[in-house]
Design a protein around this motif. Structure first.
Motif, PDB file in Angstrom:
ATOM      1  N   TYR A 232       0.837  -1.206   0.000  1.00 54.95           N
ATOM      2  CA  TYR A 232       0.000   0.000   0.000  1.00 54.95           C
ATOM      3  C   TYR A 232       0.869   1.252   0.000  1.00 54.95           C
ATOM      4  N   ALA A 233       2.014   1.202   0.665  1.00 56.90           N
ATOM      5  CA  ALA A 233       2.941   2.333   0.641  1.00 56.90           C
ATOM      6  C   ALA A 233       3.515   2.515  -0.756  1.00 56.90           C
ATOM      7  N   LEU A 234       3.887   1.411  -1.404  1.00 55.99           N
ATOM      8  CA  LEU A 234       4.476   1.480  -2.734  1.00 55.99           C
ATOM      9  C   LEU A 234       3.455   1.907  -3.781  1.00 55.99           C
ATOM     10  N   GLN A 235       2.253   1.335  -3.712  1.00 52.86           N
ATOM     11  CA  GLN A 235       1.228   1.670  -4.705  1.00 52.86           C
ATOM     12  C   GLN A 235       0.792   3.128  -4.606  1.00 52.86           C
ATOM     13  N   ASN A 236       0.795   3.674  -3.380  1.00 49.51           N
ATOM     14  CA  ASN A 236       0.342   5.048  -3.166  1.00 49.51           C
ATOM     15  C   ASN A 236       1.491   6.057  -3.152  1.00 49.51           C
ATOM     16  N   HIS A 237       2.709   5.556  -3.406  1.00 47.17           N
ATOM     17  CA  HIS A 237       3.891   6.420  -3.474  1.00 47.17           C
ATOM     18  C   HIS A 237       4.054   7.250  -2.192  1.00 47.17           C
ATOM     19  N   ILE A 238       3.920   6.552  -1.061  1.00 48.64           N
ATOM     20  CA  ILE A 238       4.061   7.200   0.242  1.00 48.64           C
ATOM     21  C   ILE A 238       5.410   6.798   0.841  1.00 48.64           C
ATOM     22  N   ALA A 239       6.123   7.773   1.392  1.00 51.01           N
ATOM     23  CA  ALA A 239       7.415   7.485   2.023  1.00 51.01           C
ATOM     24  C   ALA A 239       7.207   6.606   3.257  1.00 51.01           C
ATOM     25  N   PHE A 240       8.136   5.670   3.466  1.00 52.71           N
ATOM     26  CA  PHE A 240       8.076   4.849   4.678  1.00 52.71           C
ATOM     27  C   PHE A 240       9.486   4.702   5.243  1.00 52.71           C
ATOM     28  N   GLY A 241       9.559   4.582   6.561  1.00 53.74           N
ATOM     29  CA  GLY A 241      10.847   4.665   7.231  1.00 53.74           C
ATOM     30  C   GLY A 241      11.538   3.347   7.491  1.00 53.74           C
ATOM     31  N   GLU A 242      12.818   3.451   7.804  1.00 52.30           N
ATOM     32  CA  GLU A 242      13.599   2.317   8.288  1.00 52.30           C
ATOM     33  C   GLU A 242      13.322   2.141   9.773  1.00 52.30           C
ATOM     34  N   SER A 324       5.969 -12.327  -4.957  1.00 53.06           N
ATOM     35  CA  SER A 324       7.048 -11.338  -4.930  1.00 53.06           C
ATOM     36  C   SER A 324       6.755 -10.138  -5.826  1.00 53.06           C
ATOM     37  N   SER A 325       5.972 -10.345  -6.882  1.00 53.36           N
ATOM     38  CA  SER A 325       5.641  -9.244  -7.778  1.00 53.36           C
ATOM     39  C   SER A 325       4.798  -8.180  -7.082  1.00 53.36           C
ATOM     40  N   LEU A 326       4.148  -8.558  -5.974  1.00 59.05           N
ATOM     41  CA  LEU A 326       3.340  -7.614  -5.202  1.00 59.05           C
ATOM     42  C   LEU A 326       3.971  -7.342  -3.835  1.00 59.05           C
ATOM     43  N   TYR A 327       5.267  -7.639  -3.726  1.00 61.82           N
ATOM     44  CA  TYR A 327       6.073  -7.305  -2.549  1.00 61.82           C
ATOM     45  C   TYR A 327       5.675  -8.062  -1.280  1.00 61.82           C
ATOM     46  N   TYR A 328       5.169  -9.278  -1.477  1.00 56.44           N
ATOM     47  CA  TYR A 328       5.011 -10.204  -0.357  1.00 56.44           C
ATOM     48  C   TYR A 328       6.151 -11.208  -0.435  1.00 56.44           C
ATOM     49  N   ALA A 329       6.408 -11.883   0.671  1.00 60.20           N
ATOM     50  CA  ALA A 329       7.427 -12.931   0.672  1.00 60.20           C
ATOM     51  C   ALA A 329       6.733 -14.286   0.584  1.00 60.20           C
ATOM     52  N   PRO A 330       7.229 -15.195  -0.254  1.00 58.43           N
ATOM     53  CA  PRO A 330       6.605 -16.516  -0.366  1.00 58.43           C
ATOM     54  C   PRO A 330       6.849 -17.357   0.880  1.00 58.43           C
ATOM     55  N   LEU A 331       5.999 -18.341   1.074  1.00 58.83           N
ATOM     56  CA  LEU A 331       6.151 -19.249   2.208  1.00 58.83           C
ATOM     57  C   LEU A 331       7.369 -20.146   1.999  1.00 58.83           C
ATOM     58  N   PRO A 332       8.084 -20.491   3.079  1.00 61.76           N
ATOM     59  CA  PRO A 332       9.198 -21.448   2.957  1.00 61.76           C
ATOM     60  C   PRO A 332       8.686 -22.795   2.449  1.00 61.76           C
ATOM     61  N   LYS A 333       9.505 -23.491   1.664  1.00 60.25           N
ATOM     62  CA  LYS A 333       9.076 -24.748   1.048  1.00 60.25           C
ATOM     63  C   LYS A 333       8.633 -25.777   2.075  1.00 60.25           C
ATOM     64  N   ALA A 334       9.365 -25.880   3.186  1.00 54.00           N
ATOM     65  CA  ALA A 334       9.002 -26.859   4.208  1.00 54.00           C
ATOM     66  C   ALA A 334       7.598 -26.582   4.751  1.00 54.00           C
ATOM     67  N   LEU A 335       7.253 -25.300   4.873  1.00 52.00           N
ATOM     68  CA  LEU A 335       5.925 -24.938   5.361  1.00 52.00           C
ATOM     69  C   LEU A 335       4.867 -25.268   4.311  1.00 52.00           C
ATOM     70  N   VAL A 336       5.182 -25.030   3.042  1.00 48.18           N
ATOM     71  CA  VAL A 336       4.243 -25.362   1.960  1.00 48.18           C
ATOM     72  C   VAL A 336       3.933 -26.858   1.976  1.00 48.18           C
ATOM     73  N   ASP A 337       4.955 -27.675   2.121  1.00 43.50           N
ATOM     74  CA  ASP A 337       4.760 -29.132   2.165  1.00 43.50           C
ATOM     75  C   ASP A 337       3.864 -29.535   3.335  1.00 43.50           C
ATOM     76  N   LYS A 338       4.073 -28.894   4.465  1.00 45.16           N
ATOM     77  CA  LYS A 338       3.269 -29.185   5.653  1.00 45.16           C
ATOM     78  C   LYS A 338       1.814 -28.771   5.437  1.00 45.16           C
ATOM     79  N   GLU A 339       1.630 -27.636   4.790  1.00 45.11           N
ATOM     80  CA  GLU A 339       0.276 -27.138   4.562  1.00 45.11           C
ATOM     81  C   GLU A 339      -0.502 -28.012   3.586  1.00 45.11           C
TER      82      GLU A 339
END
Length: 347
Positions: A232-242, A324-339
């Motif tokens: 939402y910060a990236l899509q709206n071009h809003i500054a965000f801090g470290e 990743s194209s929408l700036y989320y991180a994918p689930l770890p493979k081990a977790l995917v297998d468990k799910e």
């Protein structure tokens, strides 16, 4: 005139009839599989959910998935009341909520994301926030942008004598839970004051509806600060801090930082309810979280349950490749297998 064989005529008629019956059966099968699923909940993952539901429906004619981005609190309320086929939340349900639900629910992690502190400070594009300063801004203890404590973390930045306008979510929100869960871990004053929760009594500020509403308020209001999911910060071009993490390093919200935060969890609980805010790791982003889809262990409508299971397996197999194209991180493979095991045990 060529004589038409009676046997050929009968044979051709039978073939045509057979094809017609086959087509009718196929059509009936498609109709039988046609389903309309409804869901409601978190705004945090809405951009990726919207993409997934659209793509899945396009690849599965007759299946329609409608999702209302109303906040995690609303999603939990609707799914526990049996008003929707699935819910979505950035905060895990507690034991009391699970026990009082009309349907037995299962948490399914879908993606990982970052909540970032967004700001609109006159003449300033980059800022750093140490944990105690961030907490005290939202507590109202720091009220102007040129406060010495903010200046200490931002040498060389021309901070204006501008009032800090705190913006927060107006409704029950998983994004709020993630943010306040972090503040409660890094600030005793926050822990013993407002505390952690999806909805709470804010010491100061104005409320915005949904992540979209919060982002809009920050863009419009000089001196504003709030918190939203990274996209939402990236899509709206809003500054965000470290933000300074538990290792003492300044890190900005990113896929890599969220992934490192998730890697700190060595053993995911069987019910997938886990917090990864303020995680250890040199580059771990401290305000990171999983988000979950809440699904019935046994669907009231078996046909809908079958489609929901198929969608979840598709999400784990194919959908994760797109996050990743929408700036989320994918689930770890081990977790995917468990799910996958958990999903296949749904009824």
């Amino acid at each position: 005139m060529k004589k038409v064989s009676t046997m050929n005529f009968v044979g051709n008629s039978m073939k045509i009839a057979s094809v017609t019956v086959g087509m009718l059966l196929l059509a009936a099968g498609i109709v039988a599989q046609a389903q309309k699923l409804t869901g409601a909940g978190a705004t945090f993952p809405y951009p990726i959910y919207s993409k997934w539901f659209s793509e899945y429906s396009a690849a599965h004619p007759g299946v329609e998935i409608n999702y209302q981005s109303i906040g995690s609190g609303g999603g939990i309320k609707q799914v526990t009341s049996g008003l929707v086929d699935f819910g979505a939340s950035d905060v895990t349900m507690n034991d009391d909520q699970l026990a009082s639900s009309k349907v037995k629910l299962v948490h399914i992690p879908t993606v990982l994301g970052a909540v970032v502190p967004i700001f609109n400070v006159t003449g300033v594009k980059e800022l750093k926030f140490s944990p105690d300063v961030l907490a005290d801004i939202f507590l109202g203890k720091i009220s102007t942008w040129n406060d010495p404590r903010i200046a200490k973390d931002n040498p060389g930045v021309n901070l204006p004598n501008e009032t800090i306008n705190v913006v927060h979510r107006a409704e029950g929100s998983g994004t709020t839970f993630i943010f306040t869960d972090y503040l409660a871990k890094v600030s005793k004053d926050w822990l013993n004051g407002p505390g952690r929760g999806s909805a709470l009594n804010w010491p100061k500020g104005i409320g915005g509806k949904g992540s979209e509403g919060v982002a809009g308020l920050v863009r419009q209001l000089p001196g504003a600060i709030s918190y939203v999911e990274l996209i939402y910060a990236l899509q709206n071009h809003i500054a965000f801090g470290e933000v300074k993490n538990s290792a003492g390093n300044w890190v900005k919200g990113s896929i890599e930082g969220v992934t490192e935060a998730a890697a700190s969890v060595k053993q995911i609980p069987a019910d997938y309810r886990v917090s990864i805010t303020n995680a250890p790791g040199a580059n771990a982003y401290p305000i990171s979280s999983f988000t979950w889809i809440l699904v019935p262990a046994k669907s009231a409508d078996p046909a809908k349950g079958k489609v929901l299971k198929d969608f979840l397996n598709w999400m784990l197999n194919s959908g994760e490749n797109e996050v990743s194209s929408l700036y989320y991180a994918p689930l770890p493979k081990a977790l995917v297998d468990k799910e996958h095991v958990t999903v296949n045990n749904l009824q």
